[in-house]
Design a protein around this motif. Structure first.
Motif, PDB file in Angstrom:
ATOM      1  N   ASN A 167       0.831  -1.206   0.000  1.00  0.00           N
ATOM      2  CA  ASN A 167       0.000   0.000   0.000  1.00  0.00           C
ATOM      3  C   ASN A 167       0.865   1.255   0.000  1.00  0.00           C
ATOM      4  N   LEU A 168       1.937   1.244   0.778  1.00  0.00           N
ATOM      5  CA  LEU A 168       2.871   2.371   0.770  1.00  0.00           C
ATOM      6  C   LEU A 168       3.514   2.522  -0.610  1.00  0.00           C
ATOM      7  N   GLY A 169       3.805   1.401  -1.245  1.00  0.00           N
ATOM      8  CA  GLY A 169       4.419   1.427  -2.567  1.00  0.00           C
ATOM      9  C   GLY A 169       3.502   1.955  -3.649  1.00  0.00           C
ATOM     10  N   ASP A 170       2.186   1.933  -3.399  1.00  0.00           N
ATOM     11  CA  ASP A 170       1.244   2.449  -4.391  1.00  0.00           C
ATOM     12  C   ASP A 170       1.409   3.949  -4.611  1.00  0.00           C
ATOM     13  N   VAL A 171       2.022   4.646  -3.656  1.00  0.00           N
ATOM     14  CA  VAL A 171       2.302   6.074  -3.847  1.00  0.00           C
ATOM     15  C   VAL A 171       3.310   6.254  -4.984  1.00  0.00           C
ATOM     16  N   VAL A 172       4.313   5.388  -5.030  1.00  0.00           N
ATOM     17  CA  VAL A 172       5.295   5.406  -6.118  1.00  0.00           C
ATOM     18  C   VAL A 172       4.605   5.112  -7.443  1.00  0.00           C
ATOM     19  N   VAL A 173       3.750   4.105  -7.434  1.00  0.00           N
ATOM     20  CA  VAL A 173       3.033   3.713  -8.651  1.00  0.00           C
ATOM     21  C   VAL A 173       2.161   4.860  -9.153  1.00  0.00           C
ATOM     22  N   LEU A 174       1.407   5.466  -8.251  1.00  0.00           N
ATOM     23  CA  LEU A 174       0.515   6.563  -8.621  1.00  0.00           C
ATOM     24  C   LEU A 174       1.286   7.729  -9.233  1.00  0.00           C
ATOM     25  N   THR A 175       2.379   8.109  -8.610  1.00  0.00           N
ATOM     26  CA  THR A 175       3.177   9.227  -9.129  1.00  0.00           C
ATOM     27  C   THR A 175       3.671   8.948 -10.533  1.00  0.00           C
ATOM     28  N   ASN A 176       4.132   7.730 -10.772  1.00  0.00           N
ATOM     29  CA  ASN A 176       4.638   7.391 -12.101  1.00  0.00           C
ATOM     30  C   ASN A 176       3.519   7.183 -13.113  1.00  0.00           C
ATOM     31  N   ASP A 177       2.333   6.799 -12.658  1.00  0.00           N
ATOM     32  CA  ASP A 177       1.172   6.812 -13.548  1.00  0.00           C
ATOM     33  C   ASP A 177       0.982   8.211 -14.118  1.00  0.00           C
ATOM     34  N   LEU A 178       1.007   9.198 -13.224  1.00  0.00           N
ATOM     35  CA  LEU A 178       0.770  10.583 -13.636  1.00  0.00           C
ATOM     36  C   LEU A 178       1.879  11.083 -14.549  1.00  0.00           C
ATOM     37  N   LEU A 179       3.123  10.737 -14.235  1.00  0.00           N
ATOM     38  CA  LEU A 179       4.252  11.177 -15.056  1.00  0.00           C
ATOM     39  C   LEU A 179       4.188  10.584 -16.465  1.00  0.00           C
ATOM     40  N   GLN A 180       3.555   9.426 -16.597  1.00  0.00           N
ATOM     41  CA  GLN A 180       3.415   8.788 -17.911  1.00  0.00           C
ATOM     42  C   GLN A 180       2.086   9.132 -18.582  1.00  0.00           C
ATOM     43  N   GLY A 181       1.285   9.948 -17.932  1.00  0.00           N
ATOM     44  CA  GLY A 181       0.012  10.343 -18.516  1.00  0.00           C
ATOM     45  C   GLY A 181      -1.045   9.254 -18.509  1.00  0.00           C
ATOM     46  N   LYS A 182      -0.915   8.292 -17.609  1.00  0.00           N
ATOM     47  CA  LYS A 182      -1.885   7.199 -17.520  1.00  0.00           C
ATOM     48  C   LYS A 182      -2.978   7.592 -16.528  1.00  0.00           C
ATOM     49  N   VAL A 183      -3.921   8.367 -17.012  1.00  0.00           N
ATOM     50  CA  VAL A 183      -4.947   8.944 -16.148  1.00  0.00           C
ATOM     51  C   VAL A 183      -5.840   7.863 -15.532  1.00  0.00           C
ATOM     52  N   ARG A 184      -6.252   6.905 -16.336  1.00  0.00           N
ATOM     53  CA  ARG A 184      -7.127   5.840 -15.821  1.00  0.00           C
ATOM     54  C   ARG A 184      -6.420   5.044 -14.732  1.00  0.00           C
ATOM     55  N   ASP A 185      -5.160   4.659 -14.983  1.00  0.00           N
ATOM     56  CA  ASP A 185      -4.416   3.905 -13.974  1.00  0.00           C
ATOM     57  C   ASP A 185      -4.206   4.734 -12.717  1.00  0.00           C
ATOM     58  N   ALA A 186      -3.991   6.035 -12.893  1.00  0.00           N
ATOM     59  CA  ALA A 186      -3.818   6.918 -11.737  1.00  0.00           C
ATOM     60  C   ALA A 186      -5.088   6.940 -10.891  1.00  0.00           C
ATOM     61  N   GLY A 187      -6.231   6.938 -11.548  1.00  0.00           N
ATOM     62  CA  GLY A 187      -7.495   6.902 -10.819  1.00  0.00           C
ATOM     63  C   GLY A 187      -7.654   5.614 -10.025  1.00  0.00           C
ATOM     64  N   ILE A 188      -7.273   4.506 -10.660  1.00  0.00           N
ATOM     65  CA  ILE A 188      -7.359   3.210  -9.984  1.00  0.00           C
ATOM     66  C   ILE A 188      -6.437   3.180  -8.773  1.00  0.00           C
ATOM     67  N   ASP A 189      -5.206   3.647  -8.944  1.00  0.00           N
ATOM     68  CA  ASP A 189      -4.242   3.588  -7.841  1.00  0.00           C
ATOM     69  C   ASP A 189      -4.574   4.579  -6.734  1.00  0.00           C
TER      70      ASP A 189
END
Length: 233
Positions: free
Chosen positions: A80-102
């Protein structure tokens, strides 16, 4: 087996399960991807010995005395703590849908999942994504560079090694002022991750260095390309 980080666990476990390491690489390709093999092997062997005599026994003891539900819960908290890393990189890659999920995963797991101990988000159909800054750099068009084995951290590439730096600032450890708490938390995380690899590592065959290298490189390519990797066979 080298000492590990979250990135190492994710790559080698996924690669073993998927069988990606079974694909061979030519001598020419290996020379291009791993021009520092001599030095890398020395570091790999050092990591392997440190792991054999310290981390692996600790992980085995941890798994032996920790009930399965508690081990799963601890792993979920760190995930769960690691999902912060995932979310940030979703946004940096422009993956809006994945960012919403995370974002939803973090909110639901932190609240209803009691700080992430229970992965309620996955049960709700919000599947965990897998992104880091090394993948972000790859998505931006930066090549991986040569393969490199990092002391105590295991397999990487020049690009992925650089990507560890910004990702580290998205982890809680730099913001934990109480040193004993920070050290204990980090140690539990590492031992828990290592315990998760105990069953998978039995599938490693042949030259361990080559197996791990091929598994890492092929799986990282698979992740950077979001699974859209051309099959050369």
């Amino acid at each position: 087996m080298p000492l590990i980080s979250k990135d190492w666990i994710g790559n080698i476990t996924a690669a073993i399960v998927a069988g990606l390491a079974m694909f061979g690489t030519s001598s020419l390709q290996a020379a291009e991807e791993d021009p520092w093999e001599g030095v890398n092997r020395v570091i790999f062997n050092f990591n392997d010995k440190v792991d054999t005599y310290t981390l692996k026994p600790l992980a085995q003891g941890y798994q032996k005395v920790t009930p399965a539900f508690l081990e799963d819960g601890i792993g979920n908290v760190f995930s769960n703590l690691g999902d912060v890393v995932v979310l940030t990189n979703d946004l940096l890659q422009g993956k809006v849908r994945d960012a919403g999920i995370d974002t939803s995963r973090i909110l639901f797991n932190t609240t209803f999942g009691i700080l992430g101990f229970f992965d309620v988000a996955t049960r709700m159909g919000l599947q965990k994504n897998d992104e880091d800054f090394g993948q972000t750099l790859g998505a931006w068009g930066l090549g991986s560079g040569p393969y490199v084995v990092l002391p105590l951290l295991g397999p990487s590439t020049v690009r992925d090694a650089a990507g560890r730096v910004p990702d580290a600032y998205l982890q809680p450890y730099p913001y934990m002022d109480h040193v004993p708490t920070r050290n204990v938390t980090r140690a539990v995380n590492v031992v828990d991750l290592r315990a998760g690899l105990l069953s998978a590592e039995r599938m490693i065959t042949g030259d361990k260095y080559i197996f791990v290298r091929n598994a890492y490189l092929q799986n990282r390519e698979f992740r950077v390309q979001d699974g859209q990797v051309e099959d050369d066979f």
